[in-house]
Design an enzyme around this catalytic site. Structure first.
Site, mmCIF file in Angstrom:
data_model
loop_
_atom_site.group_PDB
_atom_site.id
_atom_site.type_symbol
_atom_site.label_atom_id
_atom_site.label_comp_id
_atom_site.label_asym_id
_atom_site.label_seq_id
_atom_site.Cartn_x
_atom_site.Cartn_y
_atom_site.Cartn_z
ATOM 1 N N ASN A 105 -1.051 -0.420 7.636
ATOM 2 C CA ASN A 105 -0.483 -1.791 7.784
ATOM 3 C C ASN A 105 0.306 -2.102 6.591
ATOM 4 O O ASN A 105 0.369 -3.288 6.549
ATOM 5 C CB ASN A 105 -1.534 -2.535 8.577
ATOM 6 N N GLU B 1 -9.411 -10.568 -7.170
ATOM 7 C CA GLU B 1 -8.473 -9.512 -7.081
ATOM 8 C C GLU B 1 -7.512 -9.538 -8.233
ATOM 9 O O GLU B 1 -6.974 -8.428 -8.620
ATOM 10 C CB GLU B 1 -7.941 -9.666 -5.740
ATOM 11 N N HIS C 278 -1.396 -5.494 1.630
ATOM 12 C CA HIS C 278 -2.672 -6.394 1.510
ATOM 13 C C HIS C 278 -2.538 -7.834 0.842
ATOM 14 O O HIS C 278 -1.510 -8.000 0.037
ATOM 15 C CB HIS C 278 -3.725 -5.478 0.363
ATOM 16 N N ARG D 189 3.657 -7.358 9.016
ATOM 17 C CA ARG D 189 2.800 -6.155 9.850
ATOM 18 C C ARG D 189 3.723 -6.139 11.209
ATOM 19 O O ARG D 189 3.781 -5.125 11.696
ATOM 20 C CB ARG D 189 1.461 -6.259 9.735
ATOM 21 N N LYS E 291 0.762 -1.182 0.066
ATOM 22 C CA LYS E 291 -0.044 0.092 -0.017
ATOM 23 C C LYS E 291 0.706 1.184 0.064
ATOM 24 O O LYS E 291 1.987 1.242 0.155
ATOM 25 C CB LYS E 291 -0.897 -0.067 1.170
ATOM 26 N N TYR F 185 -12.040 -2.715 -2.354
ATOM 27 C CA TYR F 185 -12.607 -2.803 -0.885
ATOM 28 C C TYR F 185 -13.886 -3.143 -0.837
ATOM 29 O O TYR F 185 -14.598 -2.739 0.104
ATOM 30 C CB TYR F 185 -11.879 -1.785 -0.204
ATOM 31 N N PHE G 190 -14.882 2.743 8.218
ATOM 32 C CA PHE G 190 -13.728 3.271 7.916
ATOM 33 C C PHE G 190 -13.564 3.202 6.498
ATOM 34 O O PHE G 190 -12.210 3.555 5.883
ATOM 35 C CB PHE G 190 -12.577 2.482 8.554
HETATM 36 P P1 DAT Z 1 -6.840 -7.394 5.902
HETATM 37 O O1 DAT Z 1 -6.207 -6.390 5.067
HETATM 38 O O2 DAT Z 1 -5.994 -8.078 6.911
HETATM 39 O O3 DAT Z 1 -7.273 -8.489 4.838
HETATM 40 P P2 DAT Z 1 -9.480 -6.539 6.115
HETATM 41 O O4 DAT Z 1 -9.869 -7.029 4.853
HETATM 42 O O5 DAT Z 1 -10.514 -7.055 7.488
HETATM 43 O O6 DAT Z 1 -7.968 -7.008 6.627
HETATM 44 O O7 DAT Z 1 -9.487 -4.971 6.069
HETATM 45 C C1 DAT Z 1 -8.984 -4.246 5.010
HETATM 46 C C2 DAT Z 1 -8.234 -3.205 5.526
HETATM 47 O O8 DAT Z 1 -9.016 -2.171 6.139
HETATM 48 C C3 DAT Z 1 -7.194 -3.388 6.528
HETATM 49 O O9 DAT Z 1 -5.785 -3.835 6.021
HETATM 50 C C4 DAT Z 1 -7.227 -2.213 7.129
HETATM 51 C C5 DAT Z 1 -8.384 -1.438 7.157
HETATM 52 N N1 DAT Z 1 -9.162 -1.743 8.402
HETATM 53 C C6 DAT Z 1 -9.404 -3.043 8.833
HETATM 54 N N2 DAT Z 1 -10.137 -2.958 10.141
HETATM 55 C C7 DAT Z 1 -10.352 -1.705 10.546
HETATM 56 C C8 DAT Z 1 -10.395 -1.042 11.409
HETATM 57 N N3 DAT Z 1 -11.261 -1.427 12.574
HETATM 58 N N4 DAT Z 1 -10.253 0.395 11.356
HETATM 59 C C9 DAT Z 1 -9.573 0.977 10.668
HETATM 60 N N5 DAT Z 1 -9.084 0.285 9.317
HETATM 61 C C10 DAT Z 1 -9.424 -1.036 9.489
HETATM 62 MG MG MG Z 2 -8.991 -8.226 3.370
#
Ligand code: DAT
Ligand code: MG
Length: 236
Positions: free
Chosen positions: A197, A211, A200, A187, A94, A134, A142
């Site tokens: 973080n 994707e 992805h 991470r 990212k 997303y 968020f």
């Molecule tokens: P991952 O990236 O581990 O697959 P995810 O798909 O649940 O996690 O979420 C996508 C991204 O969204 C994640 O990398 C960071 C952001 N994110 C997830 N949960 C969040 C939260 N509670 N607050 C803020 N950003 C969040």
């Molecule tokens: Mg994810």
């Protein structure tokens, strides 16, 4: 001198033949499919050991080395390993990971594990594109900020290939919240908060497929055999 060289030569040849027969027996007797097992074949021929041994105009040491090494080297060079159940996953560094100069560190972790890079590009996604990426999170509070963030700068988009790469890629990445990521993960080692973080990774086969299709055209995905595959995959 010749006796010693002969001994060394026949030892090398015996070890070569033993390994070859063991591998053949293994492949035949267990009847594994190419997809499930390493199929190993020997295309090379052994150097003419006896004629080496009989030559008298070269130094002892050179001959002994030449006899011992080529037998082993032929075995190693000519193996062909076909790995089981190759899969592909989408991995993106990212904008925060790119800006922080972490591209090479992240790529190195996938490379060193043995996974194979089959596509890579640096792009700045539009907000609409980030929204598509997303879309599963569109109801989360968020979501808007996340899409703004993903489209805020260059992203390294990649496809990595390997056995178990979807699940293991996630392990290399670590938990979504870097506070909960284990040390040793990307991470865990390189990020602190969930909003930054740095990476992805697809979370399952279906997501990986979608994707990859979203970020890459089919012609951008390469197919090649990596030189190291015969050492990365195999069964004994
Ligand atoms: P991952 O990236 O581990 O697959 P995810 O798909 O649940 O996690 O979420 C996508 C991204 O969204 C994640 O990398 C960071 C952001 N994110 C997830 N949960 C969040 C939260 N509670 N607050 C803020 N950003 C969040
Ligand atoms: Mg994810």
């Amino acid at each position: 001198m010749n006796t010693q060289i002969y001994r060394s030569a026949s030892r090398a040849a015996r070890s070569f033949l033993y390994s070859a027969s063991k591998i053949n027996k293994h492949v035949v007797s267990e009847g594994r499919t190419a997809a499930a097992a390493a199929a190993i074949s020997f295309k090379g021929t052994l150097p003419p050991l006896a004629s080496f041994a009989n030559s008298s105009n070269t130094s002892n040491k050179w001959i002994a080395g030449a006899l011992a090494v080529p037998a082993a080297a032929y075995m190693l060079q000519d193996q062909e390993a076909h790995a089981a159940q190759m899969e592909r996953t989408f991995i993106a560094i990212k904008p925060d990971g790119v800006q922080r100069g972490l591209i090479s560190d992240i790529i190195q972790r996938f490379e060193r594990k043995g996974f194979k890079l089959v596509a890579i590009k640096l792009i700045v996604p539009t907000k609409a594109f980030a929204g598509k990426h997303y879309q599963d999170l569109k109801d989360r509070p968020f979501y808007n900020g996340l899409c703004n963030f993903l489209s805020s700068g260059p992203v390294i988009a990649m496809v990595w290939e390997g056995e178990g790469v979807i699940t293991y890629g996630r392990k290399l990445i670590g938990a979504t919240d870097p506070q909960k990521s284990e040390p040793g993960t990307i991470r865990g080692d390189l990020a602190i908060v969930v909003g930054r973080n740095i990476i992805h990774g697809s979370d399952g086969p279906e997501t990986a497929k979608n994707e990859i299709n979203l970020w890459f055209k089919p012609e951008e995905l390469t197919n090649y055999t990596s030189n190291q595959e015969k050492w990365t995959y195999g069964v004994n």
